[in-house]
Design an enzyme around this catalytic site. Sequence first.
Site, PDB file in Angstrom:
ATOM      1  N   GLY A  11      92.887  26.791 -12.186  1.00  0.00           N
ATOM      2  CA  GLY A  11      92.011  25.917 -12.982  1.00  0.00           C
ATOM      3  C   GLY A  11      92.831  24.924 -13.762  1.00  0.00           C
ATOM      4  CB  SER A 130      89.320  29.723 -29.788  1.00  0.00           C
ATOM      5  OG  SER A 130      88.842  28.685 -30.611  1.00  0.00           O
ATOM      6  CG  HIS A 188      85.749  31.684 -32.414  1.00  0.00           C
ATOM      7  ND1 HIS A 188      85.423  30.534 -31.706  1.00  0.00           N
ATOM      8  CD2 HIS A 188      86.789  31.344 -33.203  1.00  0.00           C
ATOM      9  CE1 HIS A 188      86.234  29.555 -32.064  1.00  0.00           C
ATOM     10  NE2 HIS A 188      87.084  30.024 -32.963  1.00  0.00           N
ATOM     11  CG  ASN A 189      82.660  29.664 -29.013  1.00  0.00           C
ATOM     12  OD1 ASN A 189      83.775  29.980 -29.420  1.00  0.00           O
ATOM     13  ND2 ASN A 189      82.484  29.044 -27.870  1.00  0.00           N
ATOM     14  CD  GLU A 192      83.566  25.954 -32.355  1.00  0.00           C
ATOM     15  OE1 GLU A 192      84.432  26.787 -32.013  1.00  0.00           O
ATOM     16  OE2 GLU A 192      83.157  25.069 -31.569  1.00  0.00           O
ATOM     17  CE1 TYR A 482      57.016  50.030 -29.046  1.00  0.00           C
ATOM     18  CE2 TYR A 482      55.447  51.850 -29.062  1.00  0.00           C
ATOM     19  CZ  TYR A 482      55.779  50.560 -28.704  1.00  0.00           C
ATOM     20  OH  TYR A 482      54.882  49.787 -28.016  1.00  0.00           O
TER      21      TYR A 482
END
Length: 484
Positions: A11, A130, A188-189, A192, A482
Amino acid sequence: MQPQGDIALIGLAVMGQNLILNMNDHGFTVVAYNRTVSKVDDFLANEAKGTRVVGAHSIPELVAALKKPRRVMLMVKAGAPVDEFIDQLLPHLEAGDIVIDGGNSLFTDTNRRVASLAARGIHFIGTGVSGGEEGARRGPSIMPGGSSAAWPHVKPIFQGIAAKVEGGAPCCDWVGEGGAGHYVKMIHNGIEYGDMQLIGEAYHLMRDALGMTADEMHAVFSAWNEGELDSFLVEITRDILKFKDTDGQPLVDKILDTAGQKGTGKWTVVNAAELAQPVTLIAEAVFSRCVSAMKEERVKAARKLKGPRPAIRGDRAKFVEDIRYALYASKIVSYAQGYMLLRAAAAEYRWNLNYGGIALMWRGGCIIRSRFLIRIKEAYDGNPKLANLLLDDYFRGEIKKCQKGWRNVVSMAAKKGIPVPAFSTALSFFDGYRTARLPANLLQAQRDYFGAHTYERIDQPRGQFFHTNWTGHGGRVSSSTYNA
Ligand code: NBP
């Protein structure tokens, strides 16, 4: 000749290329490959010229160039491309080899891949990476999880290239089994998204309520970046506000106000709903991007739906300070909510998450890196079983300092018709969390009235459920009790 490759990377887009160069800088020999094979030679002739990076033009060539156990990292678009490359690799790999997915994959996909490759003796690691382009090149935050047997083979490379903080600690450590690494990256994102929305609301108030220029706001963000708000996102906001277009005007003023999103914020909110965790601030951040995307509709609505004038009179410097308080307190609430979700996920998916360690991984290299994260690490190191960050002594004290200004900003924004969904949901959550008796008694009565859903009583032990025939003509049968 013996194979020389320490790791292969598939990639060659922005993340892949920069990670390869970072690994090369740290003494590792990387074998580079890409679906569009011409990009391999292009990379070798340009960015990777003069390095020891080895180009491969097919999967068999890539595999043959690797030392054993083979380590192959994918940095490709998440989803089907990851499965397609795994399928291409498998016939050429042997038991003990390691496949790593460094893209933004959904953690449930990673769970599935770890299990299906384990059945063939192949180790699979799903890792969050990241920091964007700069992080990948100079030191990202790396959040690996999956097959723990593979970690010792990958650790020197990942911890070698990761960002370093506080005395050289790498922003990379083992997160946990299955999709734990990708899960932590997803949170994390989400955080952010929340941080960006909060900064956006502060900017909106300064621009529309106080009528401040981009240069004036630049000065405010510069000052904020010297204190407890010191962070990458405040820093780049400061720089964005200073940046001028070719005509000398602030470029930010010319950018269309419609935000894009690639899905990780939405995944966080969907998962929070699944785990019944009130991650309200990230949800508001995701939905605020949706509102921003309705540009044409908003422009039409703006002509028809009238509200108060936004301008605020009075002590401007004091209001700017109140905005700082609102931003800081809301940020604390957002991280408290994010950590609530991490705790719920650890229980649900049986992960042994190190909460202080996660704060350290986010401390450098990534988009949410900030000075503030060291306080979160200290809170969880001091009490790993801390039920909620808001209950930690340090954060309790910080919220106390901010409260008056925070409330002033939210109420003033409401009076002036300026949307502050993240500031206000943070405050509402804070008030809800600290309220011993909420109005849900009435809600339970309503549920029992129309659907015989039953309720618990304050004068009876928990776990006993009652049904009342509210109208006198209901039946004796209640619904099952429930929680979905
Ligand atoms: P992209 O997300 O743009 O992906 C580009 C790579 O994916 C290229 O190698 C491309 O091959 C390959 N690819 C695509 Br697109 N479709 C494919 C398919 N159907 N089959 C096989 N390969 C395919 O690159 P990126 O921005 O470097 O991100 C890579 C990964 O890292 C993504 O999962 C991304 O979410 C994640 N990530 C990105 C950032 C960031 O700041 N950009 C930060 C953190 C994580 P080709 O050259 O042949 O088209």
